[in-house]
Design an enzyme around this catalytic site. Structure first.
Site, PDB file in Angstrom:
ATOM      1  CE  LYS A   1      -4.493   0.917   0.226  1.00 21.56           C
ATOM      2  NZ  LYS A   1      -5.611   0.097  -0.256  1.00 21.56           N
TER       3      LYS A   1
HETATM    4  P1  NAD Z   1     -12.956   7.698  -2.687  1.00 26.83           P
HETATM    5  O1  NAD Z   1     -11.941   8.731  -2.419  1.00 26.83           O
HETATM    6  O2  NAD Z   1     -13.404   7.490  -4.083  1.00 26.83           O
HETATM    7  O3  NAD Z   1     -14.263   7.962  -1.792  1.00 26.83           O
HETATM    8  C1  NAD Z   1     -14.205   8.118  -0.402  1.00 26.83           C
HETATM    9  C2  NAD Z   1     -15.574   8.625   0.044  1.00 26.83           C
HETATM   10  O4  NAD Z   1     -15.611   8.659   1.457  1.00 26.83           O
HETATM   11  C3  NAD Z   1     -15.882  10.049  -0.439  1.00 26.83           C
HETATM   12  O5  NAD Z   1     -17.239  10.120  -0.788  1.00 26.83           O
HETATM   13  C4  NAD Z   1     -15.595  10.891   0.796  1.00 26.83           C
HETATM   14  O6  NAD Z   1     -16.327  12.105   0.813  1.00 26.83           O
HETATM   15  C5  NAD Z   1     -16.097   9.940   1.865  1.00 26.83           C
HETATM   16  N1  NAD Z   1     -15.586  10.259   3.190  1.00 26.83           N
HETATM   17  C6  NAD Z   1     -14.342  10.622   3.544  1.00 26.83           C
HETATM   18  N2  NAD Z   1     -14.292  10.842   4.864  1.00 26.83           N
HETATM   19  C7  NAD Z   1     -15.534  10.616   5.341  1.00 26.83           C
HETATM   20  C8  NAD Z   1     -16.128  10.676   6.617  1.00 26.83           C
HETATM   21  N3  NAD Z   1     -15.407  11.013   7.692  1.00 26.83           N
HETATM   22  N4  NAD Z   1     -17.430  10.352   6.723  1.00 26.83           N
HETATM   23  C9  NAD Z   1     -18.154   9.996   5.640  1.00 26.83           C
HETATM   24  N5  NAD Z   1     -17.655   9.927   4.417  1.00 26.83           N
HETATM   25  C10 NAD Z   1     -16.357  10.238   4.269  1.00 26.83           C
HETATM   26  O7  NAD Z   1     -12.377   6.349  -2.057  1.00 26.83           O
HETATM   27  P2  NAD Z   1     -12.788   4.846  -2.392  1.00 26.83           P
HETATM   28  O8  NAD Z   1     -11.832   4.341  -3.388  1.00 26.83           O
HETATM   29  O9  NAD Z   1     -14.243   4.748  -2.612  1.00 26.83           O
HETATM   30  O10 NAD Z   1     -12.396   4.148  -1.021  1.00 26.83           O
HETATM   31  C11 NAD Z   1     -13.309   4.070   0.069  1.00 26.83           C
HETATM   32  C12 NAD Z   1     -12.900   2.901   0.943  1.00 26.83           C
HETATM   33  O11 NAD Z   1     -12.912   1.718   0.149  1.00 26.83           O
HETATM   34  C13 NAD Z   1     -11.491   3.010   1.523  1.00 26.83           C
HETATM   35  O12 NAD Z   1     -11.466   2.389   2.780  1.00 26.83           O
HETATM   36  C14 NAD Z   1     -10.667   2.198   0.557  1.00 26.83           C
HETATM   37  O13 NAD Z   1      -9.474   1.711   1.117  1.00 26.83           O
HETATM   38  C15 NAD Z   1     -11.653   1.085   0.246  1.00 26.83           C
HETATM   39  N6  NAD Z   1     -11.371   0.359  -0.984  1.00 26.83           N
HETATM   40  C16 NAD Z   1     -11.304   0.993  -2.178  1.00 26.83           C
HETATM   41  C17 NAD Z   1     -11.035   0.257  -3.314  1.00 26.83           C
HETATM   42  C18 NAD Z   1     -10.982   0.872  -4.682  1.00 26.83           C
HETATM   43  O14 NAD Z   1     -10.847   0.128  -5.652  1.00 26.83           O
HETATM   44  N7  NAD Z   1     -11.102   2.170  -4.826  1.00 26.83           N
HETATM   45  C19 NAD Z   1     -10.813  -1.124  -3.226  1.00 26.83           C
HETATM   46  C20 NAD Z   1     -10.916  -1.742  -1.989  1.00 26.83           C
HETATM   47  C21 NAD Z   1     -11.199  -0.985  -0.865  1.00 26.83           C
END
Ligand code: NAD
Length: 484
Positions: free
Chosen positions: A142
């Protein structure tokens, strides 16, 4: 650049005895300092989850356990960027390689002001176990840069990305460590990563150095929605396997989603496609609620035009804290770590929690939810759709191929359905073996003169997923043999 690592050679410390479980090694504990006692330190969370699983694996040797627990490399970079406002700002970036036992390191890059080394260590280790649960041939890694993308221009972010990647140099590569998107990074960021690496390594196929790229430069169809699609496939199959009494499908299920980015927004759309009613969603600026079910297209339009879901016509506002406590069939935390903790776990009214985010539930909250009979589908299974399609993208890049969307989604569904079955079956097996495992642990402890023997509690889905994953990585580590 500073790097620290445990060579594979250091790990060959196997003995016949296994320590009692603890919150990390003495080295881990001193490095984490006071934060080791904080419920929300992500690395402490990851270690606690690992230790809980290890308590069900009495035959693993101590040296091997330590090797599997700790990252094999931690890189810290400090670099200056001339930003658009004319100032020179110093940024700190990390890249942690947790394991390459089952294949190249794999894991996203996060841009966020709260990124810490411990967070990146935790996220890297979760990647190892996630890849093992869905059986894709990658290890875990990561990256993260401490920055606030909301206060930076696109040009600033491009310069940060290029400098971060060029400073990492050959610590990433198509067959060594392969980045991907995470919070606040996107297909555009991956395009910059590819372009930077390609300029430093001209004359060869560098497409597999990063996944989650735009489709025009080697990205896979279906990667953008893959994490969310995986969440939906896993939820559907868990329901088929009877996780929710009196419910056989997602039709009319009440779903609540925290986070409206890549994972959360696609999940909202896909849950609605399955006939569910998504009654609340949120982002960092606020949330929206409608008891009849939200019009997700309207919420998407609101987010696109204002930058937040808040204020969507025909909805009521709701805070992130209240959203988590809504009564619903499925709660999908899809934002950041530590959203369900000992502070709110007693008030969670979901029938099922599906972890779209990494690390949204602390071990203390896990205990409360288990006691209250609320199952948690763990992150290393629930959000593994992203890395699964990243693996498909990597295969397509190596072969210079492009698969159609139907092929990608069909293969994704097959992988995640199979992994879900294996986790459910693993839990059943562990539960059946519980008395025998307890007796084995007691005998070993008594032999060593220990009187106090921990009592194993019934395994959760999380523990089952970790046992499955750790078993797979340990098996390959021993088959390969400890170097030299
Ligand atoms: P992203 O940046 O696209 O979206 C994150 C979202 O969370 C945004 O809408 C943001 O406004 C919101 N957010 C941030 N802080 C917040 C809070 N305190 N309360 C409520 N909402 C809040 O990120 P993503 O890629 O969707 O990732 C989200 C989660 O999913 C993370 O934990 C990430 O590690 C996990 N994840 C992502 C992927 C991927 O392919 N993108 C894969 C596996 C896991």
């Amino acid at each position: 650049m500073t790097a620290s690592g445990d060579g594979v050679g250091d790990s060959n410390q196997a003995t016949d005895a296994r320590d009692e479980t603890s919150a990390g090694t003495p080295d881990d504990r001193s490095r984490m300092g006071n934060s080791a006692t904080a419920e929300t330190n992500p690395y402490r969370v990851a270690i606690a989850q690992f230790d809980r699983a290890i308590s069900f694996m009495p035959n693993l040797k101590t040296g091997l356990i330590e090797f599997l627990k700790r990252p094999c490399r931690v890189i810290t970079l400090d670099f200056p960027i001339l930003t658009d406002d004319g100032s020179v700002q110093l940024f700190t970036g990390y890249r942690v390689l947790h394991s390459r036992v089952r294949g190249p390191g794999k894991g996203g890059v996060r841009y966020h002001p709260d990124v810490t080394e411990d967070e990146v260590r935790a996220l890297a280790s979760w990647m190892t176990w996630k890849c093992a649960v869905v059986d894709v041939p990658f290890g875990g890694a990561k990256g993260g840069v401490v920055c606030d993308p909301k206060k930076l221009s696109q040009d600033d972010l491009r310069r940060i990305t290029r400098r971060y990647i060029s400073d990492l140099g050959d610590n990433i590569g198509p067959h060594t460590d392969v980045p991907a998107p995470d919070v606040n990074t996107s297909a555009q960021t991956m395009a910059w990563i590819y372009d930077t690496y390609d300029r430093l390594h001209p004359g060869r196929n560098n497409l597999p150095v990063v996944t989650g790229k735009p489709v025009g430069i080697g990205g896979s169809l279906g990667r953008d929605a893959a994490t969310a699609r995986g969440c939906v496939f896993v939820t559907k199959h868990m329901i088929r396997r009877g996780i929710l009494t009196a419910r056989s499908s997602l039709r009319d299920a009440r779903v609540v989603i925290q986070g409206f980015g890549n994972c959360g927004a696609h999940a909202a759309r896909l849950f609605v496609e399955e006939g569910a009613r998504v009654v609340a969603v949120s982002d960092s600026k606020g949330g929206v609620f409608s008891d009849d079910g939200l019009d997700i297209d309207a919420v998407l339009r609101q987010k696109a035009s204002t930058g937040s879901v808040a204020g969507t016509d025909g909805t009521d506002p709701i805070s992130n804290a209240d959203l988590l406590e809504l009564a619903c069939d499925v709660l999908v935390p899809a934002a950041l770590e530590n959203q369900i903790t000992s502070a709110n776990a007693e008030r969670i009214r979901a029938r099922l929690v599906v972890e779209g985010a990494n690390g949204p539930t602390t071990p203390e909250a896990d205990e409360v939810l288990e006691r209250r009979g609320i199952p948690v589908v763990p992150d290393i299974l629930a959000n593994a759709g992203g890395v699964t399609v990243s693996y498909f993208e990597w295969v397509q890049n190596v072969e210079n191929e492009q698969w159609d969307l139907s092929k990608v989604n069909a293969k994704l569904e097959r992988k995640l359905t199979q992994a879900t079955d294996q986790v459910v079956d693993q839990r059943r097996t562990l539960a059946e073996q519980l008395p025998a495992l307890q007796a084995q642990i007691e005998a070993a402890q008594h032999k060593r003169g220990h009187r106090d023997v921990p009592t194993l509690s019934a395994p959760s889905l999380r523990t089952a997923a970790w046992v499955l994953a750790i078993g797979r990585v340990a098996h390959v580590a021993l088959e390969r043999g400890i170097w030299p």
